[in-house]
Design an enzyme around this catalytic site. Structure first.
Site, short mmCIF file in Angstrom:
data_model
loop_
_atom_site.label_atom_id
_atom_site.label_comp_id
_atom_site.label_asym_id
_atom_site.label_seq_id
_atom_site.Cartn_x
_atom_site.Cartn_y
_atom_site.Cartn_z
CB CYS A 71 1.60 -1.26 0.68
SG CYS A 71 2.06 -2.33 2.04
CG HIS A 112 6.32 -1.79 -1.57
ND1 HIS A 112 6.58 -0.57 -0.98
CD2 HIS A 112 5.49 -2.44 -0.73
CE1 HIS A 112 5.94 -0.50 0.18
NE2 HIS A 112 5.27 -1.63 0.35
CD GLU A 163 8.54 0.89 -3.44
OE1 GLU A 163 8.76 0.48 -2.28
OE2 GLU A 163 7.46 0.69 -4.02
CD GLN A 168 -3.29 -3.65 3.71
OE1 GLN A 168 -3.24 -2.87 4.66
NE2 GLN A 168 -2.39 -4.61 3.54
N GLY A 189 2.20 2.21 4.14
CA GLY A 189 2.27 2.67 5.52
C GLY A 189 2.18 1.52 6.49
#
Length: 365
Positions: free
Chosen positions: A257, A341, A343, A261, A230
């Site tokens: 991501c 990431h 993906e 955090q 996000g």
């Protein structure tokens, strides 16, 4: 675009440091503020623009030729383009059999301002040397450069601002109804290919809005919880941090991501803002246990500080460019996360195994 049209579509980018870059408009005829970051990917501009993690940001593409293969609905990572603006050296018409719409037309349709014809190398060097800049894009000619610089300086910026709740879905939905494991995914700006990655690992996925309570999630009796990527400052999503605290110890959790955090903050860690962030699909990370290196796709301005989490978590991955924390695993709970990431949208497939690791963790006794 011919030279006459370029002259008629004059536009400029004004940075808070007083620098102004002149070019021509290749997007929607709108003005506005944003945070300028550069992306080193040579392709994948549609996935980048439709990544909700770019909300509030002007994306500078370091590759000089953009738009060559157009856009198509299959490459969208969310419901629309979320970037605040787009900046490139050359905007080219599409020449690809898969293209359904030019990038320029898509930018106009999603009401995103864009500028071409500027020296993106010089702009990138400023960002590398001076750090992320607040900026103002003007395509209308309504204000002069000095006024635009002042608007950039006065803009609130993205620090301490909850961007995740703005890009999140408004209500829960089922992404996949097949799979032997049920996972609830928090949408802080989730990308479609992340959902496909969970589905590919044999999970049926229920997506919930960012502010869904931990109690509501546990009432669904899932096998695991996923915290998505996000935009923005992780310290500004206090509701997500509090919900994660309530979930830890009760159910297996994976984060990517921003989700990474959030987990760190939930266990008492801290984050810092990077000078110019990690944005691109060529970020090298090392798995600490095996010393194996993978090339990953990343998009974030904040990073976890190792201080404060050593007693509760093992640091599993490090960034080989700057040594920042790229992964962690809680020592006494079924919780792990990665900053990168896996993906691959866009990006390499080196980290695709991460979704399978989530499955293995859920099933482990």
């Amino acid at each position: 675009m011919d030279f006459k049209t370029q002259r008629e579509r004059k536009a400029f980018l004004a940075l808070e440091n007083g620098e102004v870059f002149y070019g021509y408009s290749v997007g929607a005829p709108v003005d506005g503020c944003g945070e300028v970051v550069f992306n080193t990917g040579m392709c994948g501009y549609q996935e980048i623009l439709s990544d909700p993690s770019y909300a509030g940001q002007f994306i500078v593409m370091t590759a000089p030729e953009i738009g060559n293969y157009g856009t198509n609905p299959d490459d969208m990572e969310s419901r629309k383009f979320f970037a605040a603006g787009f900046i490139t050296r050359e905007m080219n018409p599409p020449s690809n059999w898969q293209s359904k719409e030019s990038l320029q037309d898509a930018l106009v349709r999603y009401n995103i301002p864009a500028i071409a014809g500027i020296d993106t190398r010089a702009l990138t060097l400023i960002l590398r040397e001076q750090g992320i800049q607040k900026a103002y894009i003007c395509t209308s000619g309504a204000i002069d450069a000095d006024s635009a610089v002042e608007k950039a300086k006065e803009w609130r910026g993205l620090d301490n601002f909850d961007s995740a709740s703005i890009v999140s879905c408004e209500k829960s939905y089922e992404f996949s109804s097949e799979g032997d494991l049920h996972v609830v995914a928090y949408d802080f700006g989730i990308k479609t290919n992340i959902l496909r990655g969970l589905q590919g690992a044999g999970m049926r996925v229920t997506v919930v809005p960012s502010k869904t309570s931990a109690e509501e999630v546990l009432a669904m009796k899932p096998n695991g919880v996923f915290l998505s990527n996000g935009p923005g400052d992780p310290s500004a999503v206090g509701y997500a941090i509090e919900n994660t605290k309530k979930l830890i110890g009760k159910i297996p959790i994976m984060g990517i991501c921003l989700g990474h955090q959030i987990i760190a903050l939930a266990i008492g860690g801290q984050v810092q803002k990077l000078k110019f962030g990690h944005h691109g699909c060529n970020q090298p990370v090392m798995h600490n246990a095996t010393r194996a290196t993978g090339i990953t796709s990343q998009n974030h301005n904040y990073a976890i500080m190792p201080q404060g989490i050593e007693n509760k978590a093992e640091i599993t991955y490090l960034n080989l460019n700057d040594g920042s924390v790229e992964g962690l695993k809680l020592k006494n709970e079924k919780v792990f996360s990665v900053q990168f990431h896996p993906e691959a949208a866009p990006g390499p497939h080196d980290a695709a195994h991460i979704f399978g690791e989530f499955r293995d963790m859920i099933l482990a006794k």
